[in-house]
Design a protein around this motif. Structure first.
Motif, PDB file in Angstrom:
ATOM      1  N   SER A  96       0.873  -1.336  -0.034  1.00  0.00           N
ATOM      2  CA  SER A  96       0.055   0.209  -0.026  1.00  0.00           C
ATOM      3  C   SER A  96       0.937   1.120   0.099  1.00  0.00           C
ATOM      4  O   SER A  96       2.281   1.100   0.370  1.00  0.00           O
ATOM      5  N   GLY A  97       0.190   2.351  -0.222  1.00  0.00           N
ATOM      6  CA  GLY A  97       1.020   3.743  -0.231  1.00  0.00           C
ATOM      7  C   GLY A  97       1.701   3.711   1.301  1.00  0.00           C
ATOM      8  O   GLY A  97       2.730   4.246   1.555  1.00  0.00           O
ATOM      9  N   MET A  98       0.814   3.461   2.460  1.00  0.00           N
ATOM     10  CA  MET A  98       1.312   3.573   3.532  1.00  0.00           C
ATOM     11  C   MET A  98       2.381   2.976   4.001  1.00  0.00           C
ATOM     12  O   MET A  98       3.442   3.433   4.663  1.00  0.00           O
ATOM     13  N   PHE A 122      -1.353  13.846   4.414  1.00  0.00           N
ATOM     14  CA  PHE A 122      -2.396  12.852   4.341  1.00  0.00           C
ATOM     15  C   PHE A 122      -2.397  12.516   5.876  1.00  0.00           C
ATOM     16  O   PHE A 122      -1.709  12.132   6.474  1.00  0.00           O
ATOM     17  N   CYS A 125      -0.208   9.561   6.958  1.00  0.00           N
ATOM     18  CA  CYS A 125       1.078  10.126   7.136  1.00  0.00           C
ATOM     19  C   CYS A 125       1.561  11.010   8.311  1.00  0.00           C
ATOM     20  O   CYS A 125       2.473  10.808   9.028  1.00  0.00           O
ATOM     21  N   GLU A 165       4.661  16.450   1.146  1.00  0.00           N
ATOM     22  CA  GLU A 165       3.822  16.383   0.112  1.00  0.00           C
ATOM     23  C   GLU A 165       3.629  17.585  -0.534  1.00  0.00           C
ATOM     24  O   GLU A 165       3.416  18.398  -0.068  1.00  0.00           O
ATOM     25  N   VAL A 196       2.048  11.695  -4.595  1.00  0.00           N
ATOM     26  CA  VAL A 196       0.851  11.129  -4.983  1.00  0.00           C
ATOM     27  C   VAL A 196       0.166  12.007  -5.908  1.00  0.00           C
ATOM     28  O   VAL A 196      -0.507  11.674  -6.807  1.00  0.00           O
ATOM     29  N   PHE A 197      -0.068  13.379  -5.322  1.00  0.00           N
ATOM     30  CA  PHE A 197      -1.124  14.249  -5.923  1.00  0.00           C
ATOM     31  C   PHE A 197      -0.647  14.547  -7.385  1.00  0.00           C
ATOM     32  O   PHE A 197      -1.360  14.782  -8.225  1.00  0.00           O
ATOM     33  N   SER A 216       1.417   6.233  -3.536  1.00  0.00           N
ATOM     34  CA  SER A 216       0.397   5.091  -3.144  1.00  0.00           C
ATOM     35  C   SER A 216      -0.105   4.837  -4.650  1.00  0.00           C
ATOM     36  O   SER A 216      -0.617   5.773  -5.420  1.00  0.00           O
ATOM     37  N   THR A 218      -2.292   3.007  -5.516  1.00  0.00           N
ATOM     38  CA  THR A 218      -3.825   2.942  -5.174  1.00  0.00           C
ATOM     39  C   THR A 218      -4.674   4.022  -6.019  1.00  0.00           C
ATOM     40  O   THR A 218      -5.632   3.916  -6.523  1.00  0.00           O
ATOM     41  N   LYS A 219      -3.963   5.073  -6.037  1.00  0.00           N
ATOM     42  CA  LYS A 219      -4.547   6.286  -6.813  1.00  0.00           C
ATOM     43  C   LYS A 219      -4.544   6.256  -8.248  1.00  0.00           C
ATOM     44  O   LYS A 219      -4.829   5.391  -8.859  1.00  0.00           O
ATOM     45  N   LEU A 228      -4.889  -1.873  -3.772  1.00  0.00           N
ATOM     46  CA  LEU A 228      -4.131  -1.081  -3.101  1.00  0.00           C
ATOM     47  C   LEU A 228      -2.480  -1.347  -3.576  1.00  0.00           C
ATOM     48  O   LEU A 228      -2.228  -2.506  -3.965  1.00  0.00           O
ATOM     49  N   GLY A 229      -1.450  -0.504  -3.380  1.00  0.00           N
ATOM     50  CA  GLY A 229      -0.286  -0.653  -3.836  1.00  0.00           C
ATOM     51  C   GLY A 229       0.536   0.524  -3.531  1.00  0.00           C
ATOM     52  O   GLY A 229      -0.099   1.561  -3.167  1.00  0.00           O
ATOM     53  N   LEU A 348      -9.060   8.746  -4.187  1.00  0.00           N
ATOM     54  CA  LEU A 348      -9.039   9.798  -5.235  1.00  0.00           C
ATOM     55  C   LEU A 348      -8.030   9.107  -6.294  1.00  0.00           C
ATOM     56  O   LEU A 348      -7.500   8.106  -6.314  1.00  0.00           O
TER      57      LEU A 348
END
Ligand SMILES: *Cc1c(COP(=O)(O)O)cnc(C)c1O
Length: 404
Positions: A96-98, A122, A125, A165, A196-197, A216, A218-219, A228-229, A348
């Motif tokens: 996951s991103g986390m 986030f 985070c 971020e 991520v953004f 992440s 996942t986004k 998830l990733g 997102l």
């Protein structure tokens, strides 16, 4: 199958490819069956021709797959494609991103170290930096990420890591990566950027001095709301000296199935992100004209407070638009509940437009004064603009805002 660390048999070819080619073909390793599409190796282990070969593999004398917690051919293809996309020395996928954020920080920190972080993060985070790290004797200092004087003051003393971020979630603040990286490096810190953004399509933090970039996946990288990733990009040295054993022995490995989804998704990442940005800009402009909307935050709009900086770091404004509805939480709830198409969801970067009320979801853990400090007003909503026709997205927002 070659080790994903080196790019394997692909040699110099992929490094000379342009970005769109890298997205479609980077890291591809074909099996004995000569398949065109990346194969899914759904296996946890690998067999050895002999006991001697197993011994050599464990001693590191023979480079080969030994266990999918360490490496897997499908995960390796995804990692290599990400590495080429980012222009990094190495990429390591996580569940996951986390897991990527946690590993990128914890693999290099120890008790007595000091971390300087931007405040606007986030939610999870923020938890890692403010609650988890101090439990292990790591001092954490928060600064307003947009204020270089605060970074300068915090980095007067040595630090081991800097984390931020840009754009930040959910208020889309832009941090000057080059200036912060310079201050961080002078203080001896490793710069870890959660990108991520922006996605690797719009912004490559390593070109501005970042040492480690996390996603992440996942986004936008999955981009279709399925799996998830996460992934950590760094120099090969960081990946081998810091990350490798941490990941191997704590085990946040990405599933081969998820890696297969991600590697296939990368083929269309550029197309999808460009369309997300076109739609988001159109929606941000629409919201700016709409009565009942107090302010619109979007890095692609001339009205964004850090528009000039955004333009030096990002090639477009991204997929997320934040806006404040007049009338606080009750009005924001009325608008969200009146939406007929856009889904209420905290995710997102999905093909589907998703909307969330940060003050009561992603950032509800924060005390009200901290939320106020971050600009997360009671009427603020975060819209992840999807790939639908923007006229339909605008029409849904229009009718919902009338009910706010
Ligand atoms: C979603 C997100 C994460 C966490 O990723 P998961 O895949 O949900 O674990 C980290 N940072 C940012 C900026 C995010 O948007």
């Amino acid at each position: 199958m070659a080790d994903s660390d080196t790019g394997g048999k692909t040699g110099k070819g992929p490094e000379s490819w342009r970005m769109r080619t890298r997205l479609v073909r980077g890291g591809l390793q074909r099996s004995a069956f000569d398949e065109t599409s990346e194969a899914l190796f759904m296996t946890s282990g690998y067999r050895y021709a002999s006991a001697e070969e197993a011994e050599a593999a464990f001693k590191g004398e023979k480079q080969r797959f030994v266990y999918s917690r360490y490496a897997n051919p499908t995960v390796g293809m995804f990692e290599e494609r990400m590495r080429l996309l980012e222009g990094a020395g190495a990429a390591r996928a996580t569940a996951s991103g986390m897991a990527a954020v946690f590993a990128a920080l914890l693999c290099q920190l120890k008790s007595g170290d000091r971390v300087v972080s931007a405040r606007a993060l986030f939610g999870s985070c923020q938890y890692i930096v403010s609650e988890l790290l101090p439990r292990y004797g790591i001092e954490t200092v928060f600064v307003d990420g947009t204020d270089l004087d605060q970074w300068r003051a915090a980095l007067k003393r040595p630090a081991q890591a800097v984390f931020f971020e840009t754009p930040s979630n959910p208020t889309l603040e832009i941090i000057d990566m080059r200036a912060v990286a310079e201050l961080a490096h002078a203080a001896g810190a490793c710069v870890v950027v959660d990108n991520v953004f922006a996605t690797p399509i719009l912004q490559r933090p390593m070109e501005f001095g970042a040492d480690v970039v996390v996603y992440s996946t996942t986004k936008h990288i999955d981009g279709q709301g399925r799996a998830l990733g996460g992934v950590v990009l760094s120099s090969l040295e960081f990946a081998e000296k810091k990350l490798r054993d941490f990941l191997r022995h704590t085990g946040p490995a990405m599933s081969p199935f998820n890696a297969w989804l991600m590697v296939k998704s990368l083929e269309t990442l550029d197309l999808r992100v460009q369309r997300h940005c076109e739609n988001a800009r159109e929606i941000a402009e629409f919201l700016g004209t709409r009565k009942g909307v107090a302010r619109v935050l979007y890095p692609g709009l001339p009205s964004h407070p850090q528009r000039a900086l955004a333009q030096t770091q990002m090639t477009a404004g991204g997929s997320v638009v934040a806006f404040e509805i007049e009338g606080g939480k009750p009005a924001a709830y009325r608008a969200l509940n009146a939406l007929a198409m856009i889904d209420i969801s905290n995710n997102l970067g999905d093909a589907k437009s998703l909307i969330t009320h940060p003050a009561t979801t992603t950032h509800q853990r924060l005390p009200p004064e901290e939320r106020a400090r971050l600009g997360i007003a009671e009427g603020l909503v975060r819209l992840s603009v999807g790939l639908e026709d923007p006229a339909d997205i605008a029409a849904d927002l229009d009718q919902a805002l009338k009910k706010a």
